[in-house]
Design a protein around this motif. Structure first.
Motif, PDB file in Angstrom:
ATOM      1  N   VAL A 174      25.555  39.548  45.811  1.00 15.63           N
ATOM      2  CA  VAL A 174      26.616  39.349  44.825  1.00 15.63           C
ATOM      3  C   VAL A 174      27.332  40.671  44.562  1.00 15.63           C
ATOM      4  N   LYS A 175      26.568  41.757  44.417  1.00 10.37           N
ATOM      5  CA  LYS A 175      27.158  43.075  44.172  1.00 10.37           C
ATOM      6  C   LYS A 175      28.067  43.490  45.323  1.00 10.37           C
ATOM      7  N   LEU A 176      27.616  43.262  46.565  1.00 12.53           N
ATOM      8  CA  LEU A 176      28.409  43.612  47.738  1.00 12.53           C
ATOM      9  C   LEU A 176      29.709  42.811  47.792  1.00 12.53           C
ATOM     10  N   LEU A 177      29.623  41.504  47.527  1.00 13.63           N
ATOM     11  CA  LEU A 177      30.814  40.653  47.551  1.00 13.63           C
ATOM     12  C   LEU A 177      31.819  41.090  46.488  1.00 13.63           C
ATOM     13  N   LYS A 178      31.326  41.408  45.301  1.00 10.07           N
ATOM     14  CA  LYS A 178      32.222  41.834  44.230  1.00 10.07           C
ATOM     15  C   LYS A 178      32.937  43.126  44.591  1.00 10.07           C
ATOM     16  N   GLU A 179      32.225  44.046  45.237  1.00 12.08           N
ATOM     17  CA  GLU A 179      32.842  45.318  45.642  1.00 12.08           C
ATOM     18  C   GLU A 179      33.944  45.078  46.670  1.00 12.08           C
ATOM     19  N   ARG A 180      33.695  44.188  47.610  1.00 13.01           N
ATOM     20  CA  ARG A 180      34.710  43.881  48.625  1.00 13.01           C
ATOM     21  C   ARG A 180      35.937  43.236  47.989  1.00 13.01           C
ATOM     22  N   LEU A 181      35.698  42.315  47.057  1.00 13.36           N
ATOM     23  CA  LEU A 181      36.817  41.630  46.410  1.00 13.36           C
ATOM     24  C   LEU A 181      37.617  42.564  45.511  1.00 13.36           C
ATOM     25  N   VAL A 182      36.953  43.560  44.918  1.00 20.08           N
ATOM     26  CA  VAL A 182      37.671  44.552  44.109  1.00 20.08           C
ATOM     27  C   VAL A 182      38.618  45.351  44.990  1.00 20.08           C
ATOM     28  N   ARG A 183      38.159  45.725  46.187  1.00 17.96           N
ATOM     29  CA  ARG A 183      39.027  46.472  47.111  1.00 17.96           C
ATOM     30  C   ARG A 183      40.241  45.635  47.514  1.00 17.96           C
ATOM     31  N   LEU A 184      40.008  44.362  47.804  1.00 16.06           N
ATOM     32  CA  LEU A 184      41.124  43.480  48.165  1.00 16.06           C
ATOM     33  C   LEU A 184      42.073  43.289  46.992  1.00 16.06           C
ATOM     34  N   SER A 185      41.504  43.212  45.787  1.00 15.95           N
ATOM     35  CA  SER A 185      42.335  43.047  44.599  1.00 15.95           C
ATOM     36  C   SER A 185      43.231  44.261  44.392  1.00 15.95           C
ATOM     37  N   ARG A 186      42.709  45.462  44.659  1.00  9.63           N
ATOM     38  CA  ARG A 186      43.516  46.673  44.530  1.00  9.63           C
ATOM     39  C   ARG A 186      44.673  46.666  45.520  1.00  9.63           C
ATOM     40  N   GLN A 187      44.392  46.210  46.742  1.00 10.95           N
ATOM     41  CA  GLN A 187      45.460  46.128  47.743  1.00 10.95           C
ATOM     42  C   GLN A 187      46.552  45.166  47.277  1.00 10.95           C
ATOM     43  N   ARG A 188      46.131  44.028  46.728  1.00 12.38           N
ATOM     44  CA  ARG A 188      47.107  43.057  46.228  1.00 12.38           C
ATOM     45  C   ARG A 188      47.933  43.651  45.088  1.00 12.38           C
ATOM     46  N   SER A 189      47.278  44.432  44.207  1.00 17.08           N
ATOM     47  CA  SER A 189      47.974  45.015  43.073  1.00 17.08           C
ATOM     48  C   SER A 189      49.061  45.974  43.522  1.00 17.08           C
ATOM     49  N   VAL A 190      48.771  46.766  44.561  1.00 16.02           N
ATOM     50  CA  VAL A 190      49.773  47.692  45.101  1.00 16.02           C
ATOM     51  C   VAL A 190      50.970  46.916  45.630  1.00 16.02           C
ATOM     52  N   GLN A 191      50.690  45.824  46.353  1.00 17.22           N
ATOM     53  CA  GLN A 191      51.779  45.008  46.901  1.00 17.22           C
ATOM     54  C   GLN A 191      52.599  44.365  45.786  1.00 17.22           C
ATOM     55  N   ARG A 192      51.926  43.884  44.735  1.00 15.72           N
ATOM     56  CA  ARG A 192      52.658  43.248  43.634  1.00 15.72           C
ATOM     57  C   ARG A 192      53.499  44.250  42.871  1.00 15.72           C
ATOM     58  N   ARG A 193      52.971  45.483  42.671  1.00 20.64           N
ATOM     59  CA  ARG A 193      53.747  46.508  41.966  1.00 20.64           C
ATOM     60  C   ARG A 193      55.009  46.862  42.745  1.00 20.64           C
ATOM     61  N   ALA A 194      54.878  46.905  44.077  1.00 19.17           N
ATOM     62  CA  ALA A 194      56.041  47.201  44.908  1.00 19.17           C
ATOM     63  C   ALA A 194      57.103  46.122  44.764  1.00 19.17           C
ATOM     64  N   ARG A 195      56.666  44.852  44.671  1.00 20.83           N
ATOM     65  CA  ARG A 195      57.627  43.760  44.517  1.00 20.83           C
ATOM     66  C   ARG A 195      58.278  43.787  43.142  1.00 20.83           C
ATOM     67  N   ARG A 196      57.481  44.150  42.113  1.00 16.03           N
ATOM     68  CA  ARG A 196      58.017  44.132  40.754  1.00 16.03           C
ATOM     69  C   ARG A 196      59.042  45.221  40.505  1.00 16.03           C
ATOM     70  N   ARG A 197      59.015  46.296  41.338  1.00 10.08           N
ATOM     71  CA  ARG A 197      59.953  47.380  41.127  1.00 10.08           C
ATOM     72  C   ARG A 197      61.396  46.967  41.420  1.00 10.08           C
ATOM     73  N   GLY A 198      61.578  45.931  42.222  1.00  6.37           N
ATOM     74  CA  GLY A 198      62.918  45.477  42.546  1.00  6.37           C
ATOM     75  C   GLY A 198      63.389  44.389  41.608  1.00  6.37           C
ATOM     76  N   ASP A 199      64.574  43.871  41.926  1.00  2.00           N
ATOM     77  CA  ASP A 199      65.149  42.802  41.116  1.00  2.00           C
ATOM     78  C   ASP A 199      64.764  41.423  41.632  1.00  2.00           C
ATOM     79  N   VAL A 200      63.873  41.364  42.606  1.00  2.29           N
ATOM     80  CA  VAL A 200      63.508  40.093  43.219  1.00  2.29           C
ATOM     81  C   VAL A 200      62.644  39.266  42.272  1.00  2.29           C
TER      82      VAL A 200
END
Length: 381
Positions: free
Chosen positions: A171-197
């Protein structure tokens, strides 16, 4: 993980009436869930109680009725459209001499069947392990019943502790992997939010037609079927609107009544797409008798994932199955409140496109006003 019903496995479903008003819709839903998991429903058992029996959920007489039904139709699986405690499930399996699956286990099993991406599989496994951790004792009590407690108590207890430690490590290993993926998603979402899209997420009860609508708008070819939880993995595409340019639209996992909390927790990274959207298009199966209850369930889950305050457009889908006409309804302030369409036939989609363009323009105007306000504040007196 959960023992998955093989294709065509014979099942008896159980639904108790505790005073709920939409009993027939719940029966139909558990049938669809069972079929989505690959089971053949050969019989259904109903009953009425004030409250669940603490030992078997249904009571002694109903257990005997379920056992008779299993023998009569030759079924080897009992599916409860309720959540059972580990003790209730264990007692039922002992008395019925058959596997017993509750609603949570059934939904988890369907998610395991549907998960396609590596992230989706990680999320499903995490939810399964969270559910399994409460029932880890089942196997050992079964061994003790077969072989007796003497000679089993020491090794059995040690093995159980080992299993729990290994499960905790996984469970600990899975949570760590999902946290890393969540961070990647957050970077992508922040990039999208910076525009007017404009960022739009399709949400709704499972099988409301979200993926069919997504394909009709974007021609993405996302898997869509008349089954529960056909889509688990979020897919995002750009959508060109003549009146507003590009917007980003995302297809998300469907919700359902009594969605297991372990799934909500595990799919948090995926569900963040809805929480971070500029607009939620809440797709509703307008032909369903339980549409009002389904809308309420979706709203409840949106609150749980932190998306309760995101602007929402209600989309009445499946007009081809009703007598309603395509159209747009506005609230007392002139804002778009509801759009009626058929994603399957395409009727009303141009109205949805225009509505999305209106929201896109509103976002652009709001951003520009904010920029002007900041500039004015920065100017010296």
């Amino acid at each position: 993980m959960i023992e998955r019903p093989a294709s065509g496995e014979r099942a008896v479903i159980v639904q108790l009436d505790f005073g709920q008003s939409d009993l027939e819709d719940q029966i139909e839903e558990v049938r669809l869930l069972a079929e989505s998991a690959g089971a053949q429903v050969l019989a259904e058992i109903r009953g009425k109680r004030q409250s669940p029996d603490p030992k078997t959920f249904v009571g002694k007489g109903k257990v005997e009725e379920i056992g008779a039904a299993l023998a009569a139709v030759g079924a080897d699986l009992v599916i409860f459209n309720h959540e059972l405690s580990p003790a209730q499930q264990r007692n039922l399996e002992r008395d019925l001499k058959s596997r017993v699956v509750d609603r949570t286990s059934l939904i988890l099993d369907i998610f395991a069947l549907r998960a396609a991406s590596s992230e989706g599989k990680l999320q499903v496994e995490l939810a399964q392990l969270a559910h399994l951790s409460t029932r880890l004792v089942r196997g050992w009590t079964h061994l003790e019943r077969q072989r007796g407690g003497i000679g089993m108590r020491g090794p059995g207890e040690k093995q159980l502790e080992t299993d729990r430690r290994l499960l905790g490590n996984r469970v600990k290993l899975l949570k760590e992997r999902l946290v890393r993926l969540s961070r990647q998603r957050s970077v992508q979402r922040r990039a999208r939010r910076r525009g007017d899209v404009l960022n739009v997420s399709l949400v709704g009860y499972t099988n409301a037609g979200k993926s069919t609508l997504f394909n009709a708008l974007t021609h993405a070819g996302v898997y869509a079927a008349n089954q529960l939880f056909a889509t688990l993995d979020t897919t995002s595409r750009k959508l060109w609107l003549e009146e507003a340019g590009n917007i980003v639209i995302s297809d998300t996992v469907g919700f359902i009544r009594d969605l297991p909390h372990s799934l909500i927790d595990a799919f948090h990274a995926t569900l963040e797409v809805a929480a971070d959207a500029d607009l939620l298009v809440h797709v509703v199966d307008s032909a369903s008798h339980a549409r009002d209850e389904q809308v309420a369930e979706v709203n409840k889950v949106l609150l749980e994932i932190g998306a309760g305050d995101v602007p929402r457009l209600l989309l009445w889908n499946k007009l081809d199955l009703t007598e309603a006409a395509a159209g747009v309804e506005r609230d007392e302030y002139g804002n778009i409140a509801k759009v009626r369409v058929s994603a399957r036939t395409g009727e009303g989609l141009e109205l949805l496109r225009s509505s999305l363009a209106e929201y896109a323009h509103a976002k652009i105007d709001a951003r520009r006003k904010a920029q002007v306000a900041v500039a004015c504040e920065a100017e010296p007196d």
